[in-house]
Design a protein around this motif. Sequence first.
Motif, PDB file in Angstrom:
ATOM      1  N   LEU A 148      -9.448   5.489  -8.860  1.00  0.00           N
ATOM      2  CA  LEU A 148      -9.514   6.188  -7.313  1.00  0.00           C
ATOM      3  C   LEU A 148      -9.383   7.555  -7.790  1.00  0.00           C
ATOM      4  O   LEU A 148      -9.730   8.235  -6.582  1.00  0.00           O
ATOM      5  CB  LEU A 148      -8.128   5.646  -6.945  1.00  0.00           C
TER       6      LEU A 148
ATOM      7  N   PHE B 194      -7.014  -5.053  -4.716  1.00  0.00           N
ATOM      8  CA  PHE B 194      -5.899  -5.085  -3.964  1.00  0.00           C
ATOM      9  C   PHE B 194      -5.735  -6.295  -3.022  1.00  0.00           C
ATOM     10  O   PHE B 194      -4.620  -6.977  -2.824  1.00  0.00           O
ATOM     11  CB  PHE B 194      -6.100  -3.945  -2.991  1.00  0.00           C
TER      12      PHE B 194
ATOM     13  N   PRO C  92      -3.346   6.238  -3.377  1.00  0.00           N
ATOM     14  CA  PRO C  92      -3.975   5.318  -2.217  1.00  0.00           C
ATOM     15  C   PRO C  92      -3.721   6.216  -0.891  1.00  0.00           C
ATOM     16  O   PRO C  92      -4.771   6.095   0.045  1.00  0.00           O
ATOM     17  CB  PRO C  92      -3.057   4.237  -2.434  1.00  0.00           C
TER      18      PRO C  92
ATOM     19  N   PHE D 207       0.880  -1.091   0.033  1.00  0.00           N
ATOM     20  CA  PHE D 207       0.156   0.139   0.044  1.00  0.00           C
ATOM     21  C   PHE D 207       0.891   1.205   0.096  1.00  0.00           C
ATOM     22  O   PHE D 207       0.670   2.066  -0.694  1.00  0.00           O
ATOM     23  CB  PHE D 207      -0.716   0.136   1.319  1.00  0.00           C
TER      24      PHE D 207
END
Length: 635
Positions: free
Chosen positions: A455, A432, A396, A385
């Motif tokens: 996103l 993910f 993210p 991440f």
Amino acid sequence: MVLIRDFLWFVLFLPTFFLVGHVMLSRPLAGSLGRLSYLWLAVTTGMLSTSLLAFALGLLHVFTTTTVVMLLVFFWLVFCAKALYQPAFVAPLRVMAHSFVASVAEGWRKAPILTTLLAFVLGLAFLACGTPEVRGDPIIYHITEAWLYVLHRGHVEIPSSALTYIPQNQQLLYALALSLGSDSLAKSWHWLQGALLLIGTAMLTRYLGVSRKGSIAAAVIVAVCPMWFYLATTTYIDLAVANYLLACIYLLLVATDEKSGTSATLGAAGVFAGGALGCKYTAGIVGFVPALVALLDRMGFSERRSFRESFRRVLLFSIATFVVFLPWLLRNWWWTGNPIAPSFMRQLGPKGVPESTLSWPDILAIPAEPVNGPFLLLRAYILMFFSLSDFGNFLPTLGLVVGGIGSVLPETRRRFWSPEIRFLVLFLAVAFLLGVPTAALRRDSRYIMAHVAILAGVIVYWFEQLQAALAGRRRLLGWIGAAAISSLAVSGAVQVYLRLGDLNETILPIFDAHARDEYCQKRLSNYQANRELAKYADQIDGQVLGAAYPAPVPYVLGGAPLRHELLVQRVNELEPKHLAGLWRMGVRYLFGEVRSELLPHLELVGDCHGVHLWRIRHNSPALHTDGRAKKSGLP
């Protein structure tokens, strides 16, 4: 002249892609989509349909320049005749063209800085497509596959490289480009997929209810991501995967809308999912499966749909995906008995694959971090991440911050989690969770550019919700948003500059043919020697080991082989004992310096820029050591 020819072909094919897509979509989808969304999806459909047509031509081994030009002329003659005798057919096209121009003009008025930045990045990337292809992976895989497709006039099994069994929808478009122009035309078509991804980002964001300025901001956020520019200037395939997946997700949202959803829209979403799978297997892990989970969740919110209706919709989406993906499964099954080769070759075959290939990390899809056990898996998730930002993808982290703030504030909590946002976030989360342990997600974000686009849209949506809820601080939030985009743009520019420097590439187009050759000669080993093989093309009647792109003769593509006979692929490492196996694989020529003990088994054909071309003697004793070489059709 090379680039001028390529540009003319690009200009011709751009409306061709749209018109092909228009023919496919005009009846099922025209009424349920906005004009710009329809424009985006029509061009995307046209590109996918063209690659499927190239697949069909390759089955008959009639994929030639003559065939391509004849089909192109025929299509335009039919279109012109229909436009002449059925004016109503072209009337919507004029409306769409005016709508596109008006939308661009309105975007320029409402967000001049963002629109200028977006146009600058797009234009700069398009200019960079004017340089020849010299990047590593495309040369040894993507553009070479396309080139061999052209040389063989269609499908050709390449057992010397396991990765060539991965589906090749986008490579077939590159083959089309190489049959008409240079690899710069192929690069421009990957750029086009990237441009369509940006348009799709804006359209998805608009569907969420974001302002026009916000939708342009979302597209800019994706464009300044370093990986977008890196991919848009070369013949990778990842922007095609991203564009198809984004089209799939967008249409799933439309299809599950109570007002505009139709079965045709759901089927079209499945077609695009199949198109993505036809480019890369990982699209199934981070694309199709997460989309299916999000679709099931979204349908669960509708009390009006029965279980049977929900099952029917899921089945329709899945069947459409499978049908479009099916040709590649059949191709691999016919060649190897394993429809998803090179995956699961230990379990599904083919038999006799060398252990070195079976153990190759690219085949096994080994994740970057150990995932054995819950604690190591959790650690791998956390590291992945935050490591995405190592390659300039800060979305993210930015999404976590913005989403966290909005979820805590009472004024925005309900607005932040609309059904559409829940659908998108669930899709991202499942992708993910599946992508990390299966290595379908990498730190450089190359495999998840569709997710970057989604996103970006979600973040902009959340940001506008914060502005609406905190009206008294709207101006301050505006400055914060501008600073964030500016920081992303500067960071992206620096990373692109450094990466292109490491690759020793320029972004300025090279027009002169001689200058293009010099550019390649400095960056590709034996480039000129491979080009000079053209003078022996008429007499070469088998494969050449040691040649490489852009050699205009059939050659052995290096890689992890599926056959033991092809384990030794360096000409200077060959011994007489290897010749019989190479002969069985269709190799008749060696290109390069050979060992002295090999000379009695070869005859010199000629010289190409200082590199020798050798023919394997058909009467060499080395070919008959095991009695099998005679059965392979000796001349």
